[in-house]
Enzyme design. Structure first.
Site, PDB file in Angstrom:
ATOM      1  N   ALA A  23      -1.132  26.080   6.884  1.00 50.69           N
ATOM      2  CA  ALA A  23      -2.347  26.540   7.542  1.00 50.69           C
ATOM      3  C   ALA A  23      -2.100  27.692   8.515  1.00 50.69           C
ATOM      4  CB  ALA A  23      -3.019  25.374   8.277  1.00 50.69           C
ATOM      5  N   ASP A 107      -7.944  28.533   0.904  1.00 48.13           N
ATOM      6  CA  ASP A 107      -8.860  29.632   1.224  1.00 48.13           C
ATOM      7  C   ASP A 107      -8.829  30.797   0.237  1.00 48.13           C
ATOM      8  OD1 ASP A 107      -6.480  31.131   2.046  1.00 48.13           O
ATOM      9  OD2 ASP A 107      -6.577  29.995   3.912  1.00 48.13           O
ATOM     10  N   HIS A 122      -3.118  22.315  -2.945  1.00 53.99           N
ATOM     11  CA  HIS A 122      -4.283  21.544  -2.523  1.00 53.99           C
ATOM     12  C   HIS A 122      -5.596  22.094  -3.060  1.00 53.99           C
ATOM     13  CE1 HIS A 122      -1.633  20.162   1.085  1.00 53.99           C
ATOM     14  NE2 HIS A 122      -1.450  19.415   0.022  1.00 53.99           N
ATOM     15  N   CYS A 152     -27.674  19.983 -13.925  1.00 49.67           N
ATOM     16  CA  CYS A 152     -27.885  18.680 -14.564  1.00 49.67           C
ATOM     17  C   CYS A 152     -28.229  17.593 -13.551  1.00 49.67           C
ATOM     18  CB  CYS A 152     -26.647  18.269 -15.364  1.00 49.67           C
ATOM     19  SG  CYS A 152     -25.276  17.642 -14.361  1.00 49.67           S
ATOM     20  N   THR A 190       3.709  26.183   8.737  1.00 54.30           N
ATOM     21  CA  THR A 190       3.506  24.775   8.411  1.00 54.30           C
ATOM     22  C   THR A 190       4.420  23.899   9.254  1.00 54.30           C
ATOM     23  OG1 THR A 190       3.654  23.090   6.672  1.00 54.30           O
ATOM     24  CG2 THR A 190       5.133  24.986   6.472  1.00 54.30           C
ATOM     25  N   SER A 191       3.905  22.737   9.621  1.00 54.98           N
ATOM     26  CA  SER A 191       4.701  21.763  10.381  1.00 54.98           C
ATOM     27  C   SER A 191       5.542  20.897   9.458  1.00 54.98           C
ATOM     28  CB  SER A 191       3.759  20.869  11.204  1.00 54.98           C
ATOM     29  OG  SER A 191       2.879  20.152  10.351  1.00 54.98           O
ATOM     30  N   ASN A 213       7.359  29.860  12.302  1.00 57.09           N
ATOM     31  CA  ASN A 213       6.272  29.011  12.795  1.00 57.09           C
ATOM     32  C   ASN A 213       6.187  29.145  14.303  1.00 57.09           C
ATOM     33  OD1 ASN A 213       4.204  27.200  11.966  1.00 57.09           O
ATOM     34  ND2 ASN A 213       5.343  25.487  12.831  1.00 57.09           N
ATOM     35  N   ILE A 235       3.211  34.577  12.514  1.00 59.18           N
ATOM     36  CA  ILE A 235       3.714  34.941  11.191  1.00 59.18           C
ATOM     37  C   ILE A 235       3.235  36.317  10.740  1.00 59.18           C
ATOM     38  CG2 ILE A 235       1.841  33.825   9.879  1.00 59.18           C
ATOM     39  CD1 ILE A 235       4.203  32.853   7.981  1.00 59.18           C
TER      40      ILE A 235
END
Length: 243
Positions: A23, A107, A122, A152, A190-191, A213, A235
């Site tokens: 993220a 995203d 994801h 529908c 990212t962690s 990070n 980053i």
């Protein structure tokens, strides 16, 4: 040699780089992350539910209307644009340096920047399917108010992996293959706290691991690996300086 110079040297001498991002990669684009001090997990939605609860499969099933209220408000960012990290990764792909970009983000900013070799663990907010007939809907085709419905009458579900759902096996296999072939693994934003995605780094057999990070929470996950370069910085700023 400072850390930025070291990173530039690693990239220069590498031929098969895999970037594994979370993220934090999209934070400079204006998309909030989850676990930092200012992340979504620090909020309580309507003072009743955590964001983690609201992006679970069971919440989607039992509180569908509230799920979509939260999802469209907090998870979909139509105005977000690629930042320096996304753009540099595309440039490195063009230079035949990047083997794959593996992302936990939904995203679509890597593709917007031009990257072709993107593995979305994801899913993506841009892909949506009717749960009844399977018809595909792009994000721009949806009414972002209320529960999106297919022609529908069925509910249109985003092609994103919610908590309690399994990751796509083909995506996992592609990520494992890419990481196992890499000579350099760059882990950014990212962690490394979300499994099974974070567990994929165990398949790296190459020489260099770089962790970029703002927070040091990812350090322990790779502490036992050889030659790890840790860079605690924004980053996008780091990638701006990559030669």
């Amino acid at each position: 040699m400072n850390k930025q110079d070291k990173l530039n040297e690693i990239i220069k001498t590498s031929e098969h780089i895999v970037f594994f991002g979370g993220a934090g990669v999209s934070v400079p684009s204006g998309i909030p992350d989850f676990r930092s001090a200012k992340g979504l997990y620090q909020e309580k939605y309507q003072k009743r539910y955590s964001p983690e609860q609201m992006v679970s499969h069971s919440f989607f099933v039992h509180n569908t209307s509230m799920f979509f209220d939260f999802y469209f408000d907090k998870m979909v960012h139509l105005d977000a644009r690629p930042n320096a990290c996304h753009k540099k990764l595309y440039e490195l792909e063009q230079r035949k340096k990047i083997e794959a970009v593996i992302t936990q983000n939904i995203d679509g900013l890597h593709q917007m920047a031009g990257s072709k070799r993107v593995i979305e663990l994801h899913g993506s907010v841009h892909r949506n399917y009717c749960m009844s007939c399977g018809k595909y809907y792009d994000l721009i085709d949806l009414d972002l108010e209320g529960i999106p419905r297919c022609s529908c009458g069925g509910i249109i579900k985003p092609d994103v992996v919610l908590y309690e759902e399994q990751l796509d096996e083909k995506m996992i296999a592609s990520a494992i293959l890419a990481i196992s072939k890499a000579d350099t693994l760059i882990i950014g934003g990212t962690s490394l706290a979300v499994y099974p995605a974070a567990g994929l780094i165990q398949y790296f057999k190459g020489k260099h691991i770089v962790v970029i990070n703002l927070e040091s929470s990812a350090h322990q996950a790779v502490a036992n690996n050889k030659e790890v370069l840790f860079i605690n910085d924004d980053i996008a700023e780091v990638f701006k300086k990559i030669e």
